[in-house]
Each structure stands twice: as structure tokens, then as C-alpha cells.
Write a protein that holds these residues in place. Structure first.
Motif, short mmCIF file in Angstrom:
data_model
loop_
_atom_site.label_atom_id
_atom_site.label_comp_id
_atom_site.label_asym_id
_atom_site.label_seq_id
_atom_site.Cartn_x
_atom_site.Cartn_y
_atom_site.Cartn_z
N ARG A 203 0.88 -1.18 0.00
CA ARG A 203 0.00 0.00 0.00
C ARG A 203 0.90 1.21 0.00
O ARG A 203 1.81 1.31 0.83
CB ARG A 203 -0.91 -0.03 1.24
N ASN A 204 0.65 2.11 -0.94
CA ASN A 204 1.56 3.23 -1.18
C ASN A 204 0.77 4.53 -1.29
O ASN A 204 0.60 5.06 -2.38
CB ASN A 204 2.33 2.93 -2.47
N GLU A 207 1.56 7.51 -3.54
CA GLU A 207 1.38 7.48 -5.00
C GLU A 207 0.01 6.94 -5.40
O GLU A 207 -0.60 7.45 -6.33
CB GLU A 207 2.50 6.68 -5.64
N ILE A 209 -2.69 7.64 -4.22
CA ILE A 209 -2.90 8.69 -3.22
C ILE A 209 -4.22 8.56 -2.49
O ILE A 209 -5.27 8.32 -3.08
CB ILE A 209 -2.84 10.08 -3.90
N ASP A 231 6.97 -4.11 0.82
CA ASP A 231 6.81 -3.91 -0.63
C ASP A 231 8.08 -4.40 -1.31
O ASP A 231 9.18 -4.07 -0.86
CB ASP A 231 6.60 -2.40 -0.91
N ARG A 233 9.30 -3.28 -3.64
CA ARG A 233 9.87 -2.10 -4.26
C ARG A 233 9.91 -1.02 -3.19
O ARG A 233 8.99 -0.91 -2.38
CB ARG A 233 8.90 -1.69 -5.36
N GLY A 250 4.20 -11.68 -3.85
CA GLY A 250 3.24 -12.78 -3.80
C GLY A 250 3.33 -13.64 -2.55
O GLY A 250 2.64 -14.66 -2.45
N ASP A 252 3.17 -12.36 0.79
CA ASP A 252 2.72 -11.65 2.00
C ASP A 252 1.93 -12.55 2.94
O ASP A 252 1.98 -12.39 4.15
CB ASP A 252 1.86 -10.44 1.61
N TYR A 328 -5.11 -1.95 -3.65
CA TYR A 328 -4.90 -2.63 -4.93
C TYR A 328 -3.64 -3.51 -4.88
O TYR A 328 -3.70 -4.71 -5.11
CB TYR A 328 -4.76 -1.54 -6.00
N TYR A 335 -2.82 -11.81 -6.68
CA TYR A 335 -2.27 -13.17 -6.65
C TYR A 335 -3.37 -14.19 -6.32
O TYR A 335 -4.43 -13.84 -5.77
CB TYR A 335 -1.18 -13.28 -5.57
N HIS A 612 0.63 2.43 -9.15
CA HIS A 612 0.20 3.79 -9.48
C HIS A 612 1.32 4.80 -9.26
O HIS A 612 2.22 4.56 -8.47
CB HIS A 612 -1.01 4.15 -8.62
N GLN A 613 1.21 5.92 -9.95
CA GLN A 613 2.12 7.05 -9.74
C GLN A 613 1.30 8.26 -9.30
O GLN A 613 0.15 8.41 -9.73
CB GLN A 613 2.85 7.39 -11.04
N HIS A 616 -0.71 10.53 -12.00
CA HIS A 616 -1.69 10.04 -12.98
C HIS A 616 -2.79 9.23 -12.32
O HIS A 616 -2.57 8.56 -11.32
CB HIS A 616 -1.02 9.16 -14.04
N1 LIG Z 1 -2.11 9.00 -8.02
C1 LIG Z 1 -3.08 8.09 -7.98
N2 LIG Z 1 -3.67 7.78 -6.81
C2 LIG Z 1 -4.65 6.89 -6.77
C3 LIG Z 1 -5.13 6.26 -7.94
C4 LIG Z 1 -4.53 6.61 -9.17
O1 LIG Z 1 -4.88 6.12 -10.25
N3 LIG Z 1 -3.51 7.52 -9.14
N4 LIG Z 1 -6.12 5.32 -7.90
C5 LIG Z 1 -6.82 5.06 -6.67
C6 LIG Z 1 -7.19 3.63 -6.72
S1 LIG Z 1 -8.56 3.20 -7.66
C7 LIG Z 1 -6.48 2.69 -6.09
S2 LIG Z 1 -7.01 1.06 -6.20
C8 LIG Z 1 -5.38 3.04 -5.19
C9 LIG Z 1 -4.19 2.08 -5.29
O2 LIG Z 1 -3.34 2.32 -4.23
P1 LIG Z 1 -2.22 1.23 -3.83
O3 LIG Z 1 -2.83 -0.11 -3.67
O4 LIG Z 1 -1.44 1.75 -2.69
O5 LIG Z 1 -1.31 1.39 -5.10
P2 LIG Z 1 -0.41 0.49 -6.05
O6 LIG Z 1 0.65 1.39 -6.53
O7 LIG Z 1 -1.23 -0.14 -7.07
O8 LIG Z 1 0.19 -0.66 -5.15
C10 LIG Z 1 0.97 -0.38 -3.99
C11 LIG Z 1 2.25 -1.13 -3.95
O9 LIG Z 1 2.05 -2.53 -4.01
C12 LIG Z 1 3.32 -3.06 -4.34
N5 LIG Z 1 3.26 -4.51 -4.59
C13 LIG Z 1 3.09 -5.17 -5.76
N6 LIG Z 1 3.11 -6.51 -5.54
C14 LIG Z 1 3.31 -6.69 -4.22
C15 LIG Z 1 3.42 -7.84 -3.39
O10 LIG Z 1 3.36 -8.99 -3.81
N7 LIG Z 1 3.58 -7.63 -2.06
C16 LIG Z 1 3.68 -6.39 -1.52
N8 LIG Z 1 3.83 -6.29 -0.20
N9 LIG Z 1 3.61 -5.29 -2.29
C17 LIG Z 1 3.39 -5.43 -3.61
C18 LIG Z 1 3.75 -2.20 -5.51
O11 LIG Z 1 5.17 -2.21 -5.68
C19 LIG Z 1 3.22 -0.82 -5.09
O12 LIG Z 1 4.25 0.02 -4.60
O13 LIG Z 1 -4.89 4.35 -5.45
C20 LIG Z 1 -5.91 5.33 -5.46
N10 LIG Z 1 -5.24 6.57 -5.59
#
Ligand SMILES: Nc1nc2c(c(=O)[nH]1)N[C@H]1C(S)=C(S)[C@@H](COP(=O)(O)OP(=O)(O)OC[C@H]3O[C@@H](n4cnc5c(=O)[nH]c(N)nc54)[C@H](O)[C@@H]3O)O[C@H]1N2
Ligand SMILES: Nc1nc2c(c(=O)[nH]1)N[C@H]1C(S)=C(S)[C@@H](COP(=O)(O)OP(=O)(O)OC[C@H]3O[C@@H](n4cnc5c(=O)[nH]c(N)nc54)[C@H](O)[C@@H]3O)O[C@H]1N2
Ligand code: SF4
Ligand SMILES: [Mo]
Length: 760
Positions: A203-204, A207, A209, A231, A233, A250, A252, A328, A335, A612-613, A616
Motif C-alpha cells: 500500500r503506497n 502514490e 494517493i 513492498d 519495491r 506474492g 505476504d 490494490y 495473486y 500507481h504514480q 496520474h
Molecule cells: N495517483 C493516484 N492515486 C490513486 C489512484 C490513481 O490512479 N492515481 N487510484 C486510486 C485507486 S482506484 C487505487 S485502487 C489506489 C491504489 O493504491 P495502492 O494499492 O497503494 O497502489 P499500487 O501502486 O497499485 O500498489 C501499492 C504497492 O504494491 C506493491 N506490490 C506489488 N506486488 C506486491 C506484493 O506482492 N507484495 C507487496 N507487499 N507489495 C506489492 C507495488 O510495488 C506498489 O508500490 O490508489 C488510489 N489513488
């Protein structure tokens, strides 16, 4: 293979130096400069951002009839006065020259011609009625990304009798949501502000956000809370962390099971909470006995001592310690083990006794709205048919999947079987956002009727028979929405400026379409009627709501579990799930390895991660010249590859590489870094636009979905978006020059868009 050896200190030093550089000199702060040097706006309108699903509260400042500046509404609890780069920039897309500005109809030669709205409604209605008569309502689906207009679209589908309402979650959060729902009856919110120990797994928020998460994490850190980021990364949130655990992707589930093991074996769990509020603890204890930190170490690549230390640290400060339910990444839809990972995460939280506790996980408190008077505004009957994709259908293929969202990646299969014949797609882009977009596009092309309601000519829009252009959020009024949480709120989106083209809001489009189809009796009200009826029991007027933009709900959140228990069948935390057992799944989460393994000893093979970044939103904002400018400037479309692995492949930072597997091949530049686990590459998700009509987006980067097959995880039917192995190699001279040419063309189009923007 070793976990990358990189210290957090190295990263922080670099970040601090960069920050210090910016601080040099007697420059005023941006806020002070804006106040002192800019004349006053004509009006400031409170509304809700439409650039992503966070729905932050905005204050849009209007000058010369145009949105001129966007600031945050400090009263909104999700954004707390903050606006991200997308919130600042996307508002200008109302003037984007690639925007859809009038209804379009596909002609026999595959081109599009503009047609009047009335003609579009009449022709769509005639085709739809013919399909309904020949094949019945089960032949129709409506796919969207939930917005408040969903209230209208669901009503439309009920009125025609189709249960096939589809949305994006199986490519987003389904695994997480099913796992939590089945364990705690809901997905709680994390109470970052008051926590003492925060664990983020994949969860990041920096980015992907969520503004309040970041404010909450920062506030908690200032009060001494610890932050652990898991993560593969080193994501941008890990920059704030005490521990970055560079886990093997995969795995966790193994880590979380080992934490459950330590909490129980060392008697660190909250026995009172568990005895009073849980069912199946004995079975859980029995299952996790085997999952020692030493067992998890070779699977996850994380040292047993570290696993044990973190479990002890969490146990010490419980209940103000939690693992965030995430979204996400990791266990939203990635997985084969994601749903069980989510269950294990929910279980560890319950062992910490943090459910509905301050500084723990908060069961969101809702706001109960009123409803339309059913005597005056009859509700359509609910469809009698079962969903075609089987999501949530008892006895069906996916009984535990989310029936209110369905399974979008099954659209191709159901079109190929002749089940779906007509589709409506609203604020959603399945021909890009869903796995295997080629197969999706082929299927969508076979439909007898495809209607797309969008603001840009997306990949999906370019396959439609009819394209209907919607107003953007600053041009429209909208239905009231509520935000459940620790501070429940009511929000309103309202028109800031009139539409700049012949576009209409979704609620109006659905209403007018319904009238043309002959189900207008279910839409005999205006949006204002609905809003007034909804607000009535709250004692808030629509005028007040519009003036403030956001108001607190009447009933505050209260700590502690509700007297009636939680939303599971047993009303308790289900360590053992009878629903999982009867559907044929492990009733207590047990270790499941990821479905695909990266072949050992193959120097070019990697698991493909994605994410995500900050600048965008999915596939929406790559059309925006300001945001794409940031991508171009920093080369953000590049894939991340581990430095040691890259060296072995002769790949240097910035080199063009070919990513390929049995499904696709693409050329992109490499970002060579220590900050990713050697086994995986990371591909950002905003790029790889295949619609030539999106001139700024097209031709930049590659999309992870083209490498990802259509799949359904067994429990929640999510799309298993990281069960993908790709090969990476350095591009040869011909591949490189083709890619460079494509990139140069894309850059030229971006430059032209920037120039045109300056003239406008
Ligand atoms: N800027 C921005 N913000 C957004 C969005 C957007 O499009 N842009 N979309 C919104 C939406 S709909 C969503 S769903 C959220 C998503 O928000 P997050 O779920 O936080 O975002 P991601 O970047 O998809 O995934 C987070 C991290 O999971 C890591 N990851 C990948 N595989 C694994 C793994 O096997 N284990 C672990 N521990 N980590 C892993 C990736 O390296 C990544 O850094 O963001 C929301 N906010
Ligand atoms: N390639 C790729 N695939 C992804 C993701 C990704 O980032 N990249 N993210 C994954 C995740 S976490 C999610 S939640 C899903 C999201 O998948 P989608 O729901 O498809 O994504 P969005 O980018 O939110 O919306 C897509 C479409 O909505 C249109 N749109 C934007 N605003 C409006 C509006 O106000 N009205 C109308 N009518 N249309 C509008 C955009 O132009 C775009 O065509 O995709 C998943 N799959
Ligand atoms: S996070 Fe950014 S893009 Fe999303 S709603 Fe908030 S301001 Fe808008
Ligand atoms: Mo998402």
C-alpha cells in the motif's frame, strides 16, 4: 537471490539534500505569493474533485468565467485542505482539444460522425428494444466505475430487468474486500492519526494517493508512531518508514501467518477481545502453529528475527497498532492467494484487539440518507434473472464474489458464448484497464450494440457504435454522496462553470435514454428532487449543502464494538469461516503459494509488478499535457529493474529494453535501481494508451495488461494481475530505433499540445 541491500539512510540523505536546495534563498512561500500577487477571483465554489475516486473537497476559484485555481476544502476529512497534482491539473481538461464534445455514431467505414442527442437516443433505444425482444434482459450489461450516477444506472438496469451491472473492482480491491467482509463484516478504515504502529503491505498512499492517509501517517509519525512498509519495491511511502521489508512478491500471506503465529505462541494477542468477540480461535491457533518465522523466512526473504521483532512490537502497543487493509497492490487483485491474505490481515488485526478502537481499525460510521417518495416515484422491480457472470450467486461458480460489482474480465467469455449482446460502458475503459485488452476489444467489437459514455476517446469508446460525451465534474451538479468513517460526512458536487461543449451529465443521459427506451416512468424526477429527498431526514437544506460543500453527519463515530455485534453471520470476528468452508475453501487461512513462479536460473525472467504514480489516475490523465509533462521530464514511463539483474543482462539505466511473454511484446526504457527486489520488474500503470485519438497519451510507455491473461481467482474472482512472468532483454538496434521514433513522435505531439494550450 538476495534482497537488495540498500539503506534507508542513503535515500533519506538524498531526499533531504534535494529539499535543502529548494529552501535556499529569500523566496516567499507559494501560499504567501499567491495571496499577495494575484487579484481576487470572481467566485469560489465548493465542490468535489473528479480526478480520482478519493472525491476530495475542492474550492474552485473562478476568474473570467474559467476555473482558475483549485484549493482544498479544509472541512473535508479525506483531503483536509490538500489537493494533489491531478486535482490541480485535470480541471483544465475541460478545454483539452481531444475531449469528446458531441454525440458520435460509427459509420460503415469505421469512422465517427457527429449526430444530435435526440437521434442518438432514438437509435440506441430502437436497437436495445430489438435485442431485449430477441434475447431478453440477460443479454445486456452495464459496466462502470462507481460514481453517484450509479444510482441512476442501477435503476435503468432494474427497469429493463437485467442483473448484469458490472464494475471495476475485480481489477482493483475485490480480494481485499471479500477477505475483510468475510472476517469482519466490512472493510474498516485505519485510524492513522492516533496510531502508534502502522504496517502497510503493498500500500503506497504517497502514490496510490489518499490524502488523509498521508496526513494521518505524518501526524502519527510526529507523535512517535513507527511505520513498517512491506513492498518488493521501495515505494515513495517507504521513504517515511522505519522498516522497509523488501518481500518476495506474492508471499505476504506467509509473512502475515507468521505474525499470527508469534502473537499466539508468545501470548501477545488480546485474549479478552478474542474470547468475547471471535469464533474459531482454537482452529486458527492449530493452523498457524506450523507457520513459524523460520518457516516464513525462505519463502518471503525476510529474516525470521525481523518478522518476530515486528510481531512483538505490534503486540506491545496494541490496540493502537494495525496492518492497514490496503487497496490494490499486494492483495487487492494480484495473486491466487490475495483473498486469503486479506483474511489473514483481518485476523491479525483482530488478534491485536484493534477493531473499532482509537488508533486501530475503525468500523466506518455511515450517514443515513432519506429516499424518494415511492408512491410518487415508483421503483422498478429487482431483476429476477441471476447474474450471467455468477458473482455472488449462491450455488454458482463464484458464490463469495461481490454480486454488486460482478466480473468485468468475464465480458469476453460471455460475449463469445453469445450471452451478452449489448453493452453500456460508463466512466470505465475495459479495453485498456482489464487484463488481455486485445481479447476484450475483439469481444466488444462483436456486440450488436455498444454505447460508451466518456469524456475522452478511450480505447473502448473507439469500439462503440455510439459515443455519448459527458460533462466533466466542474460543469455539473451531482447526487449527494456520503463518506462513512470516523468522521462521517455528507458532500455535494456542483456546477462551477457551464459546459464548454454539447455534453450532458450522466444523470440526464440515463434519464433521457430511459424515456426513449419506454421506461421513463421510473425517472419522473429531477436530480434536485432526489437530493432534497435524501437530505430531508438530516435536517440539512440543499442550499446549505451547496454553500458549504461538505457537512458532518449527525451521528458521530463511537469506539468499541456495537452491542449487536459486527456484520458477519455469527456477528463476531470469524477466525474460522463457515462460508469459506461450505464454498470449498480453507476456513482458516493456510499458506497458498502464488500460482506462477519465476523460473529459477533464467537470467531474463521476472514477475511483472505494477502500480500507481502520484501524477496520474489510471487511464484518465495521460491525456493531460501538464501531467504528461512531468512524465516526460522525469522519464516516469520507464520500468524498474534491479541493478544486479540488469547488469547481468547488459542493461544500463535509460536503455531501451524489450518486455515480452507469450501474449505480447513491448519496448520501453529501463530505470535501473537497487530499490526493487531482484525477482520482479515494476511497470507503472498509466501508460501504453492505444487510442490514437488521445494524442498526448498515445505512444508513451507500455501497459501491463497486454502481458496479463484473463483469469479468475477462485474465491473472489479477481483478475490475478501479478500472476505474470515476463522476459526482459536489451533491445537490438532496430527495436531501439523504432521505439525512439515512436517516443519522438509522442514528444512532438505533447509539445504541440503545450503550445496550443499557451495560445488558448
Ligand atoms: N495517483 C493516484 N492515486 C490513486 C489512484 C490513481 O490512479 N492515481 N487510484 C486510486 C485507486 S482506484 C487505487 S485502487 C489506489 C491504489 O493504491 P495502492 O494499492 O497503494 O497502489 P499500487 O501502486 O497499485 O500498489 C501499492 C504497492 O504494491 C506493491 N506490490 C506489488 N506486488 C506486491 C506484493 O506482492 N507484495 C507487496 N507487499 N507489495 C506489492 C507495488 O510495488 C506498489 O508500490 O490508489 C488510489 N489513488
Ligand atoms: N492499464 C491499467 N489498468 C488498470 C489500472 C491502471 O491504472 N492502468 N488500474 C486498475 C485499478 S486500481 C482500477 S480501479 C481500474 C480502473 O479502471 P477504469 O474504471 O477503466 O479507469 P478510470 O481511469 O477511472 O476510468 C476510465 C475511463 O473513464 C473516463 N472518464 C474519466 N472521467 C470521466 C467522467 O467524468 N465521466 C465519464 N463518463 N467518463 C470519465 C476516462 O476517460 C477513461 O476512459 O483499472 C485497473 N486496471
Ligand atoms: S487525490 Fe487528487 S485527484 Fe484524487 S480526488 Fe483528491 S485531489 Fe482529486
Ligand atoms: Mo482501484
Amino acid at each position: 537471490m538476495n534482497v537488495p541491500q540498500i539503506t534507508r539512510r542513503k535515500f533519506l540523505t538524498a531526499a533531504t539534500l534535494a529539499g535543502a536546495g529548494l529552501a535556499v534563498g529569500p523566496l516567499p512561500s507559494l501560499a504567501a505569493w499567491q495571496v499577495s500577487s494575484v487579484p481576487k477571483p470572481e467566485r469560489i465554489v465548493p465542490t468535489i474533485c473528479g480526478a480520482c475516486g478519493n472525491h476530495c473537497g475542492l474550492l474552485v476559484h473562478v476568474k473570467a468565467g474559467r476555473p482558475w485555481r483549485v484549493t482544498g476544502n479544509p472541512d473535508h476529512d479525506i483531503s483536509r485542505g490538500k489537493v494533489c497534482a491531478r486535482g490541480q491539473a485535470h480541471v483544465l481538461d475541460i478545454y483539452n482539444p481531444d475531449r469528446l464534445t458531441q454525440p458520435l455514431k460509427r459509420t460503415a467505414d469505421g469512422k465517427y460522425e457527429p449526430i444530435p442527442w435526440e437521434q442518438a437516443y432514438q437509435e440506441i433505444a430502437a436497437k436495445l428494444q430489438a435485442i431485449l425482444a430477441a434475447s431478453g434482459p440477460g443479454a445486456v450489461f452495464w459496466a462502470d466505475h462507481p460514481k453517484s450516477v450509479k444510482w441512476y444506472t442501477d435503476r435503468f438496469m432494474d427497469a429493463i430487468g437485467s442483473p448484469n451491472k458490472i464494475s471495476h473492482p475485480t481489477t482493483c480491491h475485490t480480494g481485499r474486500t471479500v477477505g475483510f467482509n468475510m472476517t469482519l463484516g466490512t472493510v474498516p478504515n485505519s485510524d492513522f492519526d492516533d496510531s502508534q504502529y502502522i504496517v502497510l503491505i503493498g500500500r503506497n498512499p504517497a502514490e496510490g494517493i489518499n490524502p488523509s492517509m498521508l496526513s494521518g501517517i505524518t501526524a502519527a509519525r510526529e507523535k512517535g508512531a513507527r511505520l513498517v512498509v512491506v513492498d518488493p519495491r521501495m515505494n515513495n511511502t517507504a521513504m517515511l518508514a522505519d522498516d522497509w521489508l523488501a518481500i518476495r512478491a506474492g508471499t505476504d500471506l506467509a509473512l502475515v501467518l507468521a505474525w499470527a503465529h508469534v502473537l499466539i505462541a508468545e501470548n501477545l494477542y488480546d485474549a479478552d477481545f478474542v474470547n468475547k468477540n471471535g469464533v474459531g480461535f482454537e482452529q486458527l491457533a492449530q493452523v498457524v502453529k506450523q507457520y513459524t518465522p523460520e518457516w516464513a523466512e525462505p519463502i518471503t526473504g525476510i529474516k525470521a528475527d525481523t518478522i518476530r521483532r515486528i510481531a512483538r512490537e505490534m503486540g506491545k502497543v496494541r490496540p493502537r497498532a494495525f496492518i492497514d487493509p490496503s487497496w490494490y497492490g499486494a492483495f487487492g487483485c494480484h495473486y491466487a492467494n490475495s483473498t486469503q491474505t486479506a483474511r489473514a490481515v483481518a485476523i491479525v488485526n483482530a488478534l491485536l484487539g484493534n477493531i473499532n478502537r482509537r488508533g486501530g481499525l475503525v468500523l466506518p460510521k455511515g450517514v443515513k440518507l432519506g429516499s424518494l417518495d415511492a408512491a410518487k416515484h415508483p421503483e422498478p422491480p429487482k431483476p429476477k434473472l441471476a447474474r450471467a457472470d455468477g458473482a455472488g450467486v449462491p450455488g454458482g461458480r463464484f458464490p463469495l464474489a461481490l454480486g454488486n460489482f460482478g466480473i468485468p474480465q468475464m465480458i469476453p467469455e460471455l460475449v463469445e458464448q453469445g450471452v451478452y449482446k449489448a453493452g453500456f460502458v460508463y466512466h470505465h475503459n475495459p479495453a485498456r484497464a482489464i487484463t488481455d485488452p486485445t481479447r476484450m476489444a475483439e469481444a466488444l467489437r462483436k456486440l450488436e450494440l455498444l454505447v460508451v459514455i466518456d469524456i475522452f476517446p478511450s480505447e473502448t469508446a473507439m469500439l462503440a457504435h455510439y459515443v455519448l460525451p459527458e460533462t466533466m465534474y466542474v460543469e455539473m451538479d451531482d447526487l449527494i454522496r456520503t463518506f462513512p468513517g470516523k468522521r462521517p460526512q455528507v458532500l455535494i458536487r456542483q456546477r462551477v462553470v457551464p459546459p464548454v461543449a454539447d455534453v450532458r451529465p450522466g444523470s440526464e443521459i440515463v434519464t433521457e435514454l430511459a424515456q426513449a427506451v419506454g421506461i421513463g416512468q421510473y425517472f419522473n424526477f429531477t436530480e434536485e428532487d432526489v437530493n432534497r429527498a435524501w437530505l430531508k431526514p438530516l435536517g440539512i437544506t440543499l442550499e446549505e449543502m451547496k454553500q458549504k460543500g461538505v457537512l458532518d453527519g449527525p451521528e458521530p463515530w463511537q469506539e468499541g464494538l456495537p452491542a449487536a455485534g459486527i456484520g458477519t453471520p455469527s456477528k463476531k470476528v470469524e477466525f474460522f469461516s463457515k462460508r469459506f468452508e461450505s464454498a470449498g475453501f480453507d476456513a482458516v487461512p493456510a499458506w497458498i503459494p502464488p500460482q506462477t513462479a519465476v523460473p529459477a536460473g533464467d537470467p531474463g525472467a521476472f514477475r511483472m509488478l505494477r502500480g500507481h504514480q502520484a501524477i496520474h489516475t489510471h487511464n484518465t490523465t495521460a491525456v493531460n499535457p501538464h501531467l504528461m509533462g512531468i512524465t516526460h521530464r522525469y522519464g516516469l514511463e520507464r520500468i524498474w529493474i534491479n541493478a544486479g539483474r540488469a547488469e547481468a543482462l547488459g542493461i544500463a539505466d535509460g536503455d531501451w529494453v524489450v518486455v515480452e511473454n507469450e501474449m505480447a511484446s513491448g519496448t520501453v526504457r529501463a530505470h535501473v535501481t537497487e530499490a526493487i527486489h531482484p525477482e520482479s520488474i515494476f511497470m507503472p500503470t498509466a501508460y501504453g494508451c492505444a487510442s490514437p485519438a488521445q494524442r498526448v497519451a498515445n505512444g508513451v510507455g507500455i501497459s501491463p495488461n497486454v502481458f496479463t491473461p484473463i483469469a479468475m481467482e477462485a474465491i473472489s474472482a479477481h483478475a490475478m494481475m501479478a500472476e505474470v512472468v515476463v522476459k526482459v532483454r536489451k533491445a537490438d538496434a532496430a527495436e531501439r530505433s523504432a521505439a525512439e521514433e515512436r517516443a519522438a513522435e509522442a514528444l512532438d505531439r505533447w509539445k504541440a499540445a503545450v503550445k496550443a494550450g499557451r495560445r488558448a
